[in-house]
Design a protein around this motif. Structure first.
Motif, short mmCIF file in Angstrom:
data_model
loop_
_atom_site.label_atom_id
_atom_site.label_comp_id
_atom_site.label_asym_id
_atom_site.label_seq_id
_atom_site.Cartn_x
_atom_site.Cartn_y
_atom_site.Cartn_z
N VAL A 10 -4.91 9.93 -8.30
CA VAL A 10 -3.60 9.28 -8.46
C VAL A 10 -4.09 7.65 -8.20
CG1 VAL A 10 -1.19 8.90 -7.92
CG2 VAL A 10 -2.43 11.16 -7.87
N SER A 69 -0.29 3.71 -5.47
CA SER A 69 0.19 5.13 -5.77
C SER A 69 1.32 5.57 -4.70
CB SER A 69 -0.79 5.85 -5.95
OG SER A 69 -1.52 6.36 -4.78
N SER A 127 -2.41 2.93 -0.98
CA SER A 127 -1.67 4.05 -1.37
C SER A 127 -0.65 4.39 -0.14
CB SER A 127 -2.42 5.36 -1.58
OG SER A 127 -1.69 6.33 -1.77
#
Length: 777
Positions: free
Chosen positions: A449, A476, A499
């Motif tokens: 991702v 992400s 992230s």
């Protein structure tokens, strides 16, 4: 006064006499039904009352002879060219024209127009029964492109058998009106359209050879009928064009070297294609556009210069059990606002990707096998919103599944295995629902991702991927919930860059290196996971990593249960860290962070080791060390260590001489420490953690948006190059200009962003926890 009828061809079939009228019975003593019976025709019989033998050198042109003939005349043509002074118009009932073949099977009787130009067909049959056998009909050399060599119209039930129709730049054979002709073993060549079915005609065409045309066969308007076991080949535009609202059925045909498309579906056709083979030189095998709604079953297409199947515009349709192989671009391309049902197809060995969706494509894709393609198995770009259910995506050279732009699709019950790059790569602003899939044995990451991607990943089984099972990078912010992540030689879950994904109620086990690692500036929420049986460490936080780690159970790691290094500063509370091969908790380098209300037991070395210049805050933790060391603080370590419950013993505390940390060194009886850990353990057992994913909340439907717009996508349907891996900062080059979807498009309501200072209110199904080494607790 009539000559008794004698069939000019020997009947090879002994069949019961078909019904005929009293008038016909009075005119003949035999009914000729051989051709009609041979074609499976059950109504209408050509009754010949007179037989006329003709020769090519007759002084009277054939068109004049036919024009003056009575109904029921049978013309037997000898070998030769029959020069016509005008077109033949058959309006009398029951005319029969036949000729013998040469010994080698060559046709020897030919109708040749002597006139140069005409707007009329060479031979036309209107509203009557008619039979023609073994005759060549050639269009005028100067005919217009819309003029046919032969037409059948009205409600005629003509039978054409063993004939050859030459279009000469016009049309070979045109069927229109409400006619129901039978066309059997004919050859049609050198025409703009070999055969056209139009009007409300219902022809049956079988075992014919159509070649060297622009398009071999076209069905238009409300045409029905069947095209069976024909050979359509060497055409410059298409083998078949189905348009209008036609419902013609094409079965068991061989379509070869048709340059443009093997089959082109347009307008509102509902044509049906079953067990056809499309091969040789052409761009796309099947191409469905406009508002077509075709049915494709068990067809095979191979060797396309473009794609095997392309579905675009607003096309829908059902595509079942087809085989697509060895295309130069994508095996199947879906674009614009197309919305097919695509089930149980095989897409393999393509030079591009297997299945590509772009623009605002929708649809349901289930039970397909997509394997051994040189690029990606499934690639989605733009604003695609589709359902992928029960597919096998296997051993594709690049990604198993690639998502980018604003894709919002649902993936459930799929098997993604053996990918050359990531099993599933989610990029840019993509936001999929990924539920109950198996993603295994890839050469890179299981799930990647990247960018600003989101997604809800629940109850997936992710295992054996070489680089890592899960890699979360960029900014992400996806949600990973109730997945099983195990057996990667490169690590379980790796969180990098910035992230902020949420890792909730997963089972993460038996991964090498680390079961879960946070690097760079990653800041995840890690909540209620079972993290166990690792060959390396349980949780690693380093770099400038942070995040919130709570109510996790860590057990049986070869090295430290939790390692915190670099300049990281995580917040860890209410975790159980058990049976570590080294220390339970290691904090070193310049790391900080807060650690409170954790239970640490069964470590092979000191339960807690503070080293380097680390400055953590340790409050109210419970430490059961069994004589192997409680909390050990190195020479230069700082921070605050207060209110912790440490098992009594000689090695309960070890504090360096130059420690700057504020330390409150207290110990408790072993029974008291055990009781506290037991309460923590019971809290996990009664709580929401579960070891295996649930199978009771399976997604069964995708809500497609109601406002489907046309998409001006500039993405090629067949990605003939492999996009570079986002993890290496490469550019993918798969950009398209499309609209963003509405938040109401999806079947799931996405969870809100989770801040680091608060816990989400998540409803997780009840489950149970198995302690790997209960004796240490």
């Amino acid at each position: 006064s009539l000559t008794p009828y004698s069939c000019p061809t020997s009947c090879r079939y002994s069949l019961p006499t078909l019904p005929f009228s009293a008038q016909a019975r009075s005119l003949t003593n035999k009914d000729c039904n051989c051709l009609h019976s041979k074609m499976g025709h059950g109504s209408g019989v050509v009754f010949c009352t007179t037989t006329v033998n003709l020769k090519a050198d007759s002084a009277t042109p054939l068109n004049e002879v036919v024009h003056g003939a009575a109904a029921g005349t049978c013309f037997v043509l000898a070998a030769g060219d029959y020069v016509l002074s005008a077109p033949i118009e058959v309006t009398q009932a029951n005319i029969h024209m036949t000729a013998e073949r040469m010994e080698d099977g060559t046709l020897c009787a030919k109708l040749v127009p002597s006139y140069l130009t005409s707007t009329k067909p060479v031979l036309s049959v209107s509203g009557v029964g008619f039979v023609m056998e073994n005759i060549v009909v050639e269009n005028s050399a100067e005919c217009e492109t819309s003029v046919a060599a032969v037409t059948v119209e009205g409600d005629s039930d003509a039978t054409l058998s063993g004939c050859c129709f030459v279009g000469c730049g016009g049309i070979g054979l045109k069927i229109l009106g409400q006619s129901t002709p039978r066309i059997f073993k004919c050859e049609i060549q050198r025409a703009t359209y070999g055969v056209i079915f139009t009007g409300s005609s219902t022809p049956d065409m079988e075992d014919c050879d159509v070649h060297n045309c622009g398009t071999a066969c076209k069905s238009d308007e409300h045409a029905k009928g069947t095209v069976l076991k024909c050979f359509l080949h060497d055409c410059s535009e298409a083998g078949v064009v189905a348009a209008g609202q036609s419902t013609t059925e094409y079965k068991e045909n061989n379509i070869v070297d048709t340059r443009g498309c093997g089959v082109l579906l347009r307008e509102k056709t509902q044509a049906r294609f079953e067990r056809n083979k499309v091969s040789g030189l052409h761009v796309n095998g099947f191409q469905a556009g406009d508002d077509s709604d075709a049915f494709l079953l068990r067809n095979r297409t191979e060797g396309c210069e473009g794609s095997g199947i392309v579905i675009y515009d607003r096309a829908t349709g059902n595509f079942f059990s087809n085989e697509i192989e060895r295309t130069k671009l994508a095996g199947v391309g879906i674009r614009d606002s197309a919305e097919p049902i695509f089930n149980s197809n095989i897409i393999k060995n393509c030079s591009g990707s297997g299945l590509v969706l772009t623009g605002e494509a929708r649809g349901v894709y289930s039970g397909n096998i997509i394997s051994h393609n040189e690029c990606t198995g499934i690639g989605l770009t733009g604003d695609v919103h589709a359902l992928f259910d029960g597919n096998t995506v296997s051993h594709n050279a690049a990604y198993g599944v690639w998502l980018q732009d604003r894709v919002r699709s649902t993936f459930q019950e799929n098997v993604i295995e053996g990918s050359g790059m990531s099993g599933m790569s989610v990029n840019q602003d993509a936001d999929p629902v990924v539920h109950h899939n198996t993603i295994r044995d890839g050469l890179s990451h299981g799930i990647l991702v990247h960018g600003a991607a989101k997604g809800h990943f629940t109850a997936n089984y992710i295992s054996g991927n070489k680089s890592s099972n899960v890699l979360l990078t960029g900014t992400s912010s996806g949600i990973f919930e109730r997945n099983t992540v195990w057996g990667s030689p490169g690590g379980g879950v790796l969180i990098r860059e910035k992230s902020t994904c949420s890792i909730v109620a997963n089972t993460i086990e038996r991964n090498a290196r680390a079961n879960l690692a946070v690097l760079d500036e990653g800041s995840p929420l890690v909540l209620r996971n079972v993290i166990q049986d690792g060959d390396g460490r349980g949780i690693v936080v380093t770099g400038n990593g942070g995040g919130e780690f709570t109510e996790n159970y860590l057990c049986s790691h070869a090295l430290a249960g939790v390692y915190v290094g670099g300049d990281s500063a995580p917040w860890m509370y209410y975790n159980v860290i058990a049976s570590s091969g080294a220390s339970g908790l290691v904090v070193e380098d310049a790391a900080k962070g807060k650690f409170s209300h954790n239970s640490i037991c069964g470590s092979s070395c000191a339960a807690v080791a503070l080293q380097g210049t680390s400055q953590p805050e340790l409050h109210n933790n419970t430490v059961l060390h069994g004589g192997r060391g409680g909390i050990w603080i190195g020479e230069r370590a700082g921070g605050v260590v207060k209110g912790n419950m440490v098992e009594q013993g000689e090695k309960a505390w070890r504090v360096g001489k130059n420690v700057t940390a504020v330390v409150d060194m207290k110990t408790s009886a072993v029974e008291e420490v055990q009781s506290m850990i037991r309460q923590m353990r019971e809290g996990f057992i009664d709580g929401p953690i579960q070891r295996a994913p649930s199978t009771e909340d399976r997604v069964v439907l995708v809500n497609n948006p109601g406002d489907i717009l046309r998409c001006n996508s500039d993405v090629s349907l067949g990605f003939s190059r492999v996009p570079s891996d986002p993890a290496s900062k490469g550019e993918s080059g798969w950009m398209s200009k499309t609209r963003s979807p509405s938040p109401e498009d999806g079947v799931f309501q996405r969870c809100p962003s989770i801040a680091n200072d608060s816990l989400p209110n998540m409803q997780v199904p009840q489950g149970s926890l198995t302690i790997a080494s209960p004796q240490h607790a």
